[in-house]
Structure formats: C-alpha cells, structure tokens
Design an enzyme around this catalytic site. Structure first.
Site, PDB file in Angstrom:
ATOM      1  CG  ASP A  97      -1.810   1.166   1.339  1.00 55.47           C
ATOM      2  OD1 ASP A  97      -2.678   1.303   0.466  1.00 55.47           O
ATOM      3  OD2 ASP A  97      -1.654   1.961   2.289  1.00 55.47           O
ATOM      4  CD  GLU A 123      -2.391   2.396  -3.438  1.00 52.23           C
ATOM      5  OE1 GLU A 123      -3.385   3.130  -3.589  1.00 52.23           O
ATOM      6  OE2 GLU A 123      -1.744   2.367  -2.380  1.00 52.23           O
TER       7      GLU A 123
END
Length: 722
Positions: A402, A455
């Site tokens: 993330d 990401e």
C-alpha cells in the site's frame, strides 16, 4: 557473590522490577562454597527451595528477595515452595533459565538481517526437560534499546510486572525472559521504563494474536494448523504469475457477508469465488488494527491476523481452503505508516524507535500517522521479516504494498519548508527505496512464484524492474493511470465521449512499460465517488450495460485485473464496511445478468492464453481513432498464431449497423462474447454467434467483417474451430 556484596541500589531495583539484568541477581548462582538461589516473592510468609533430593528454607534478605544456600557446586533443577496467607503452593522460577535467543539470533538482530524475526521475538510457547520433569511456559522477547527496564505484565502475574522483569541481551536492545506456567491464550503487555524514568504499557510489536478490539492486549498463541495445500504450493514454486491468468476479487473480510469470520468465509467465499472463476482473492489488510473504519490500513499489530474474524489458525484455514480450490491469496500490506496509539508502536521505548525521528520525515500529514524509520536497520528488519511472515507462515501468494508513492518521495503531500532533500539534493527517499528493494528481493528469493505488487500512483521508473538492474523489484504495479482515465471517461454522457476519446486510448501508450494490474478497487467506490454503476450516465439499463462494457474492456486490456467485491452485483450505493453486500440484488434479472457476465468474462479469460500475453506482441490496434462512433477495436494475440481474439468495444449509447472491422485473417469467426446478450440483461443486438471474414480490405488489413455492434456493448470474436 553474597547478598552483602550487592549494592543496595541494585537490590532495590531488582526488588521493584526495574533492573536491566535481574538474572544476574535472581536465580541460581554457583560459587566456590556451593550454590546460592535467590527468588523475588513479595509479601510471601515463607519460601523453600525444593530440589530432587532436598528442601531448603530460604531467608528473606531484602524487600521481597529470598535467598537459600545449597551445598551443590553446579546448577541443579529446582522449584520454589511459597506460602502466602497460610496457603502454600509450588511454582517454578523464571530466573533459572538460559536465554531463548542464541548468539546467532542476537548477531543477526544486531545486523538487521534476521529474516525469521518472528521465531525469536514476541511470545512463544516452549518446553524444557530437566531432572524434575518437563517445564512448559512462554518466552517473551522484545526490542526496546532505549529502555531502562522492561517487564512482562499479564493475567499470570495479576498485571504486576515486578516479578517478571526481563534481562537485556548485550548490545542488541532485546529484552528476554521465559516464564514457566504461562500458556496459550494468556493476555499480556510489556511495561517499559523510558529514559526519563516514566513507565508505559505497550502491546507486543511481534504479537501473533491479540484480543478483539477495542481491547488492546497481546495474546499468546501457537500454530496447530495442518496444511493441506502441498500440491498448490509445489505448483506455485514452479510458475511465473506474470505468464498466466490473474483475475483478482478484492475482499474486505468483515463486510462481504457480515458475521462469517475466517471459517465462514472458507465455506461461502471459496464457493462463490470458484463459481465466479476468479484466480485470486485479495484481502484488504487483516493485520490487527484498532479502528475498523480504517479498513485495516492503520495497523498496530503487524504480525497478528485480526481477532475480529477468528484466530490465526482460522485465517490459515481460510487460505488453505482457497488453495485447495485453486484460488491464490493476495494480502494488502501497509509498511508506509502506522497510527499514533500510545499503547502500540508509537514512541515504543520512550523514544522515536519505529518512527523516523526527523519531524520532516516522521509524520504523514494526510493520515495523521507516523512514518517508519526506513534507514534504521532493526526497523527495516522488522518490516522485511513481516513480509516474509505472511508469505511463509500463512502461505500467502502475494503482497499488494500500500501507498508506495508516499514512501518514495520525501515531499509527498508536503509543501515547501515541510521537507528536506536527500544527501544528493533530490526528493527521493533513498532509505525507503533500499527497504523496498530488499523486501522484494528477499521475498522472491525465499518464495519463488509469489507476487509483490505495488500500489504506486506516479510515473516512478522501473517499479517492476528487477533490483539487479536498479529497479524497485516488484513483480506487478497497479495501473492507476488507466483506472483514473477510464473511470473519468465512462462517467461522461455518450454524446460527449468523443471529446474524451484520448482518455480511453492513452493507456496503451505506456501499457507495456511495467507489469500492470488494472484495478477497480475499494478506493473507487467510497468517499462520495459512488459505485461503478452509479458512475455511469443514463437510466438503470444503460448504467448496467455500461458496467458490462467496462468490465469486458478491462478484462481484454493488456494487464491483469482486479475488481472490488460487490461491483459485480451492480448496486448504486457506495461500499460501507459496516454492512454486508446487497446480495438481494441478484433477484433482479438485470443485476443477475451483470453478475453472470463477469463470471463469463473470467471463464473466457482463464481459458484463452491470448489475454495473458501482456507484452507488445500480445496487443495490436485495429482502430483506435473512431471517436465519432465512440468505438475502439483491437486484437489480443497469444503464442499460437491461431490464438487470437478480436475485441470491439462500443461506448456509444446507440448500436452500429453494418460496422466494418478489419480482421487479421479470413474464415469463420465465433462471437464468443456479446455483453448485450439477453442472458446478461442486454437488448440482444448481435451477430447470431458466427460471422464470416471477407476479403474486403479495411483498417489496413486484407480481411474484414461487417458487424452489428450493440449499444454500450462489447464483442469478442475468435477463429471458429470445429
């Protein structure tokens, strides 16, 4: 060393549980005249030392410290018989045990290179055999280098840490103790004395289980799960995910269906995903987090699956069942930042330990969280080992990392004056880059066949380039550009889309610069963005048709794909973590049609290798420029010359009659997909399932076909095979 030789300040510190080396005073100590045993038993009326052959009364010598002299000249096995308020019991002595961390463990921790850190830090059930029998208990070890003293508090000592003070192991900054009689399920924390003398209770950073939030204690656990996925794991080790189909269903474990838990999901989710044809499930973070509204992205216990849904073994069972069904498991992993909860990682030993001490680096302005100190070797070790922990202890097949961009740039979400350049004057976070490279390289070295997915929302070069060539070393990267452009395009009314045609086609300019995943994730259906269907213009039929078209475009575009749970149902509402998905929508033929269309997309995708070949050779435009018709057409090619699919996507609200499309060769072609099929709730505009390629030059090709193109619909054509 007799009691008279010990400085009074040391005895006071030991008796009050704030001495850095209590084992040097308590426990058994041989000397030339015999063996001295000391034990800390505050408020005891009497204490006796019991060995295999004798019982010797101990004498109270200072503030709860008792001492006995034995004639033996070497350490013997013993127990302690202690009397409180007239009641006598026999207990074991935590200070008679050697450290549970070996010299190599301590060396690797010092170097920041212990790849299996979870095996030595945290709490672990252990047993030792001696002349007086087997002793079972739990070892505790925690890294707190700036602490003056550390002790364990829990149910087993009535949350009084004075009797379970830990010893510091050399220069490692690790504190350790083995406590006999403690077992699985025991709740505990560490009491840490900071450099300023203050005390704080902290959850174990390496805890592998926790209480159910909002409770914050760590819990002793032990792995009892017997894995049944050997076939899956063996195949995984010999496969390259990039060369195969990857269709991901993103799931929030708590709200797919409320109340299921890990074991309930192992029944219902596994059956559903298998039926839908997905290759992988991606779970939003399951590492323990105190605030459910963070969806798991503000982690406090990096090594503990959330107890909201069951035990660590329950989560293993879920992964195991998915593997047995042929479904891979990806986990969201959050190494970029952590919350400021005072009982967790924040200022753990009274100093900025896990967080960067530089105020221009150590806090994230958007999220109100701390940023890890990626330049500190022990912190980097904590995170690298954590990635390995999920991959190896839970058989996870991939980690989606993330907020990578927030780690890469020193000026991420910061104005001038709120950040400082690196040693070369640039904005790149060199320590974070090194951390990501080490994590990826180590994960792939130890676990061939897994996926590390970034990401990363910027144009950082070489995200999926191997580390040996200077890249970050990820296997795949989310294509945020495709996602943003495509969702912006489909939100336009069809009559305006011709003015935005470039947003539809631009992704192919860079589609092969990285190994991409095309995500329509949870982030796109929250915070006022609406669901996929609600983004579409028009009436309900047009909205659902637009979603079918979007997914067909996504599934046939170069790259892997990800769809957030519920978007296959076609609901108008945003996702809410406190509610189950609206499964009642499937009673509507229109919504059921969208659901069935996604199932068919997965089936075709998995069975047609042309969709997996994501390099330049796997894609070829037929016509990218017909903006007036809001239509694009392209070819997906596999390694076999006959493994070809012609894809036509019509984003106009009207059908196109006798629309000619160039073909790579002539002959009969099957209409293997028509998203406007009545089976999916469409209007049924199509070509009766079979068309003939004619020797009519078109789109710069020798052959072509005249087609009925449905409104807001996609067609896939494949060479006819008898």
């Amino acid at each position: 060393m007799s009691i008279s030789d010990i400085h009074l300040d040391v005895l006071s510190a030991v008796s009050n549980g704030h001495y850095y080396d209590p084992h040097s005073i308590l426990g058994a100590h041989p000397h030339e005249n015999g063996l001295t045993i000391r034990t800390l038993r505050p408020l005891a009326e009497a204490v006796q030392i019991v060995t295999g052959k004798e019982k010797i009364a101990a004498t109270h010598v200072f503030n709860g410290i008792w001492e006995a002299e034995l004639p033996e000249h070497e350490v013997v096995d013993y127990r302690i018989q202690v009397t409180y308020a007239g009641e006598t019991s026999t207990v074991d002595d935590p200070y008679r045990f050697l450290p549970t961390l070996g010299e190599m463990d301590q060396y690797l921790i010092n170097e920041g290179r212990h790849e299996e850190l979870w095996r030595v830090l945290g709490s672990h059930v252990r047993s030792f055999t001696g002349p007086m029998g087997v002793v079972e208990g739990v070892s505790f070890a925690v890294w707190a280098p700036a602490a003056q003293a550390v002790r364990v508090v829990g149910d087993f000592n009535y949350w009084d840490g004075r009797v379970n003070a830990m010893r510091e192991l050399g220069s490692t900054g690790v504190w350790e103790i083995f406590i006999p009689g403690v077992g699985v399920g025991a709740r505990y924390k560490y009491e840490i004395q900071a450099p300023d003398g203050s005390w704080r209770q902290k959850a174990d950073p390496m805890a592998r289980a926790t209480e159910i939030p909002p409770a914050t204690t760590s819990v002793v656990t032990k792995n009892h799960h017997e894995w049944m996925d050997a076939e899956w794991m063996d195949q995984r080790a010999h496969q390259n995910p990039q060369a195969g189909p990857v269709s991901v269903y993103e799931v929030h474990a708590g709200s797919w269906k409320q109340g299921l838990g890990y074991r309930g999901l192992a029944d219902e989710l596994v059956e559903y995903v298998t039926d839908m044809g997905y290759t992988h499930v991606e779970f939003m973070p399951v590492a323990e987090h105190p605030f459910g509204g963070s969806w798991g992205y503000q982690v406090t216990s990096y090594y503990a699956p959330s107890s909201r849904y069951g035990t660590p073994d329950d989560f293993r069972y879920l992964v195991d069942r998915l593997h047995q069904a042929g479904i891979g498991v990806i986990l969201d992993w959050v190494p970029a930042h952590f919350p400021k909860d005072e009982w967790a990682l924040a200022r753990f030993d009274g100093t900025p330990l896990y967080e960067d001490p530089n105020p221009l680096r150590g806090e994230h302005p958007d999220w109100g969280t701390y940023v890890f100190n990626f330049g500190r070797r022990e912190v980097k070790n904590f995170l690298v080992a954590n990635a390995l922990y999920w991959l190896e202890e839970f058989h996870i097949d991939g980690l989606r990392v993330d907020a990578v961009a927030s780690m890469l740039y020193l000026d991420y979400s910061r104005e001038n004056g709120q950040w400082e350049p690196n040693m070369f004057g640039g904005r790149e976070n060199l320590e974070a880059i090194e951390f990501l490279q080490e994590t990826n390289a180590t994960a792939y070295r130890r676990n061939p066949g897994i996926m590390m997915i970034a990401e990363e929302s910027t144009a950082w070069p070489g995200v999926t380039t191997p580390t040996e060539f200077g890249g970050l070393g990820f296997g795949m990267k989310w294509n945020m550009g495709w996602m943003n452009d495509t969702l912006r395009y489909i939100s336009e009314d069809p009559v305006n889309r011709k003015w935005h045609h470039g947003e539809l086609t631009f992704s192919l300019v860079y589609a092969f610069s990285e190994n991409f995943v095309l995500p329509i994730s949870h982030d796109e259906v929250v915070h006022g963005k609406g669901s996929v269907v609600s983004k579409m213009p028009g009436d309900q039929w047009q909205k659902i048709a637009g979603a079918r078209l979007l997914y067909a475009y996504q599934w046939s575009h170069p790259g892997k794909q990800l769809l957030f749970m519920g978007q296959e149902l076609g609901g108008e509402g945003e996702w809410n973590q406190d509610w189950s998905l609206d499964w009642g929508l499937l009673e509507s033929p229109l919504h059921r049609g969208l659901h069935d269309c996604v199932r068919e997309l997965n089936h075709l995708y998995r069975t047609i290798p042309a969709f997996w070949r994501d390099g330049h050779e796997g894609f070829e435009w037929i016509d990218a420029s017909d903006s007036n018709a809001n239509l694009i057409s392209y070819i997906r090619r596999g390694y076999d010359p006959e493994d070809v699919v012609v894809c036509i996507a019509n984003f106009a609200g009207n059908p196109h009659e006798n629309y000619r499309v160039g073909l790579p060769f002539g002959g009969q072609w099957d209409e293997i997909l028509n998203t406007d099929s009545v089976d999916y709730g469409g209007s049924g505009v199509g070509n009766m399932g079979l068309v003939e390629g004619e020797e009519v030059p078109w789109n710069g090709r020798q052959y072509s076909v005249s087609l009925r193109i449905p409104p807001l619909g996609a067609l896939w054509l494949a060479p006819h095979r008898d």
